[in-house]
Design a protein around this motif. Structure first.
Motif, PDB file in Angstrom:
ATOM      1  N   UNK A 104       0.729  -1.232  -0.027  1.00  0.00           N
ATOM      2  CA  UNK A 104      -0.077  -0.108  -0.069  1.00  0.00           C
ATOM      3  C   UNK A 104       1.001   1.291  -0.165  1.00  0.00           C
ATOM      4  N   UNK A 105       2.049   1.245   0.497  1.00  0.00           N
ATOM      5  CA  UNK A 105       3.275   2.330   0.293  1.00  0.00           C
ATOM      6  C   UNK A 105       3.748   2.078  -1.053  1.00  0.00           C
ATOM      7  N   UNK A 106       4.304   0.895  -1.261  1.00  0.00           N
ATOM      8  CA  UNK A 106       4.901   0.900  -2.414  1.00  0.00           C
ATOM      9  C   UNK A 106       4.248   1.196  -3.823  1.00  0.00           C
ATOM     10  N   UNK A 107       3.225   0.551  -4.137  1.00  0.00           N
ATOM     11  CA  UNK A 107       2.497   0.757  -5.319  1.00  0.00           C
ATOM     12  C   UNK A 107       2.056   2.143  -5.769  1.00  0.00           C
ATOM     13  N   UNK A 108       1.452   2.925  -4.700  1.00  0.00           N
ATOM     14  CA  UNK A 108       0.864   4.343  -5.178  1.00  0.00           C
ATOM     15  C   UNK A 108       2.485   5.265  -5.237  1.00  0.00           C
ATOM     16  N   UNK A 109       3.096   5.105  -4.336  1.00  0.00           N
ATOM     17  CA  UNK A 109       4.534   6.186  -4.516  1.00  0.00           C
ATOM     18  C   UNK A 109       5.374   5.899  -5.918  1.00  0.00           C
ATOM     19  N   UNK A 110       5.224   4.346  -6.162  1.00  0.00           N
ATOM     20  CA  UNK A 110       6.166   4.181  -7.239  1.00  0.00           C
ATOM     21  C   UNK A 110       5.264   4.720  -8.692  1.00  0.00           C
ATOM     22  N   UNK A 151       7.514  -2.808 -13.699  1.00  0.00           N
ATOM     23  CA  UNK A 151       6.404  -3.208 -13.060  1.00  0.00           C
ATOM     24  C   UNK A 151       6.803  -3.886 -11.879  1.00  0.00           C
ATOM     25  N   UNK A 152       8.117  -4.636 -11.798  1.00  0.00           N
ATOM     26  CA  UNK A 152       8.420  -5.436 -10.712  1.00  0.00           C
ATOM     27  C   UNK A 152       8.835  -4.541  -9.510  1.00  0.00           C
ATOM     28  N   UNK A 153       9.367  -3.410  -9.738  1.00  0.00           N
ATOM     29  CA  UNK A 153       9.821  -2.487  -8.730  1.00  0.00           C
ATOM     30  C   UNK A 153       8.924  -2.354  -7.405  1.00  0.00           C
ATOM     31  N   UNK A 154       7.689  -1.957  -7.750  1.00  0.00           N
ATOM     32  CA  UNK A 154       6.907  -1.897  -6.395  1.00  0.00           C
ATOM     33  C   UNK A 154       6.946  -3.186  -5.502  1.00  0.00           C
ATOM     34  N   UNK A 155       6.730  -4.357  -6.418  1.00  0.00           N
ATOM     35  CA  UNK A 155       6.813  -5.782  -5.647  1.00  0.00           C
ATOM     36  C   UNK A 155       7.979  -5.884  -4.821  1.00  0.00           C
ATOM     37  N   UNK A 156       9.152  -5.676  -5.695  1.00  0.00           N
ATOM     38  CA  UNK A 156      10.501  -5.863  -4.909  1.00  0.00           C
ATOM     39  C   UNK A 156      10.364  -4.891  -3.557  1.00  0.00           C
ATOM     40  N   UNK A 157      10.104  -3.856  -3.442  1.00  0.00           N
ATOM     41  CA  UNK A 157      10.108  -3.030  -2.449  1.00  0.00           C
ATOM     42  C   UNK A 157       9.401  -3.557  -1.322  1.00  0.00           C
ATOM     43  N   UNK A 158       7.948  -3.951  -1.849  1.00  0.00           N
ATOM     44  CA  UNK A 158       7.182  -4.493  -0.533  1.00  0.00           C
ATOM     45  C   UNK A 158       7.651  -5.783   0.100  1.00  0.00           C
ATOM     46  N   UNK A 159       8.104  -6.723  -0.778  1.00  0.00           N
ATOM     47  CA  UNK A 159       8.403  -7.900  -0.457  1.00  0.00           C
ATOM     48  C   UNK A 159       9.759  -7.891   0.184  1.00  0.00           C
ATOM     49  N   UNK A 160      10.855  -7.120  -0.194  1.00  0.00           N
ATOM     50  CA  UNK A 160      11.986  -6.921   0.522  1.00  0.00           C
ATOM     51  C   UNK A 160      11.715  -6.540   1.828  1.00  0.00           C
ATOM     52  N   UNK A 161      11.157  -5.649   2.202  1.00  0.00           N
ATOM     53  CA  UNK A 161      10.792  -5.183   3.586  1.00  0.00           C
ATOM     54  C   UNK A 161      10.070  -6.126   4.292  1.00  0.00           C
ATOM     55  N   UNK A 162       9.109  -6.981   3.898  1.00  0.00           N
ATOM     56  CA  UNK A 162       8.286  -7.799   4.527  1.00  0.00           C
ATOM     57  C   UNK A 162       9.152  -9.092   4.867  1.00  0.00           C
ATOM     58  N   UNK A 163      10.077  -9.630   3.732  1.00  0.00           N
ATOM     59  CA  UNK A 163      10.880 -10.668   4.014  1.00  0.00           C
ATOM     60  C   UNK A 163      12.064 -10.480   4.988  1.00  0.00           C
ATOM     61  N   UNK A 164      12.710  -9.341   4.929  1.00  0.00           N
ATOM     62  CA  UNK A 164      13.493  -9.336   5.909  1.00  0.00           C
ATOM     63  C   UNK A 164      13.231  -9.060   7.568  1.00  0.00           C
ATOM     64  N   UNK A 165      11.942  -8.315   7.726  1.00  0.00           N
ATOM     65  CA  UNK A 165      11.457  -8.478   8.977  1.00  0.00           C
ATOM     66  C   UNK A 165      10.872  -9.633   9.566  1.00  0.00           C
ATOM     67  N   UNK A 166      10.203 -10.326   8.733  1.00  0.00           N
ATOM     68  CA  UNK A 166       9.868 -11.634   8.897  1.00  0.00           C
ATOM     69  C   UNK A 166      10.911 -12.584   9.278  1.00  0.00           C
ATOM     70  N   UNK A 167      11.626 -12.773   8.342  1.00  0.00           N
ATOM     71  CA  UNK A 167      12.751 -13.763   8.862  1.00  0.00           C
ATOM     72  C   UNK A 167      13.372 -13.444  10.046  1.00  0.00           C
ATOM     73  N   UNK A 168      13.707 -12.070  10.254  1.00  0.00           N
ATOM     74  CA  UNK A 168      14.392 -11.867  11.459  1.00  0.00           C
ATOM     75  C   UNK A 168      13.734 -11.942  12.860  1.00  0.00           C
ATOM     76  N   UNK A 169      12.048 -11.788  12.702  1.00  0.00           N
ATOM     77  CA  UNK A 169      11.637 -12.261  13.941  1.00  0.00           C
ATOM     78  C   UNK A 169      11.410 -13.569  14.214  1.00  0.00           C
ATOM     79  N   UNK A 170      11.046 -14.224  12.848  1.00  0.00           N
ATOM     80  CA  UNK A 170      10.902 -15.688  13.128  1.00  0.00           C
ATOM     81  C   UNK A 170      12.326 -16.420  13.599  1.00  0.00           C
ATOM     82  N   UNK A 171      13.475 -15.872  12.899  1.00  0.00           N
ATOM     83  CA  UNK A 171      14.545 -16.396  13.856  1.00  0.00           C
ATOM     84  C   UNK A 171      14.973 -16.278  15.312  1.00  0.00           C
TER      85      UNK A 171
END
Length: 227
Positions: A104-110, A151-171
């Motif tokens: 919701x942040x990545x797509x409108x701003x991109x 068109x992959x740019x906003x997906x990469x923005x959102x997935x990068x932030x989600x994946x890094x935080x999720x992996x860190x909290x899970x670990x």
């Protein structure tokens, strides 16, 4: 009731009302309100110094047209870094582990940066899809590849932030669970595991700040291409 490790990433609710909105609004209450005093306290001074340095570094490579985005990008940086850091506290929820919020942040701003480039300088914006000097046979393929990468740019923005935080909290939860289980069986190993957990927590604090900075930095680079 047996809970999964991934249940910590579910949006909490009270009486059927999602509390993610509360988790998003509360961080803004932490920032001190500027006053008209000649001398500010240490927290306000540190906040002002950080905002000024970050805005300077972000806007320095851009021309004057991109400086209009200074307030939006700085506010987004403060918002993301505060939520990421607060999510490391016990009994808290990290909204940025939700892909829907990050997208919701990545797509409108991109999309706004792309529209700015198309409206202000359409020739240069479309020129990014085809590098200069490309052989004629590769032109259709490169246009398709560059369009997909755009068109992959906003997906990469959102997935990068989600994946890094999720992996860190899970670990962190996995290591904390291991330390809790081993404390009665092998106290020495549990102590060593707790030390690893402490070092990982420090690393996650750095990751929380770096990921917020990378998110905003990439948006500024996309904006720089179109202004």
């Amino acid at each position: 009731m047996n809970l999964s490790f991934f249940d910590q990433f579910l949006s909490p609710s009270l009486l059927g009302i999602p509390l993610i909105a509360l988790a998003i609004m509360i961080p803004w209450l932490i920032f001190p309100t500027p006053t008209n005093r000649w001398l500010n306290n240490r927290l306000t001074t540190l906040q002002s110094w950080f905002i000024n340095r970050f805005t300077y570094q972000l806007m320095q490579p851009m021309n004057l047209g991109g400086h209009k985005w200074a307030t939006i990008l700085t506010a987004l940086m403060l918002f993301l870094i505060t939520i990421n850091l607060l999510g490391l506290l016990p009994y808290t929820f990290t909204p940025t582990t939700q892909l829907s919020l990050n997208m919701a942040f990545a797509i409108p701003l991109w999309l706004t940066t792309v529209l700015i480039g198309v409206l202000n300088q359409p020739t240069i914006a479309l020129g990014h899809l085809l590098p200069e000097g490309t052989p004629a046979l590769l032109i259709p393929i490169l246009i398709i590849i560059e369009t997909i990468s755009l068109f992959i740019r906003p997906l990469a923005l959102g997935v990068r932030l989600t994946a890094n935080l999720t992996a860190g909290h899970l670990l962190m939860q996995l290591i904390a669970t291991a330390a809790f289980v081993l404390i009665t069986i092998m106290p020495a190993v549990a102590l060593l595991t707790s030390l690893v957990l402490f070092l990982l927590t420090l690393l996650e604090v750095a990751v929380a700040m770096i990921q917020a900075y990378v998110f905003v930095l990439l948006l500024s680079l996309y904006l720089q291409e179109n202004v």
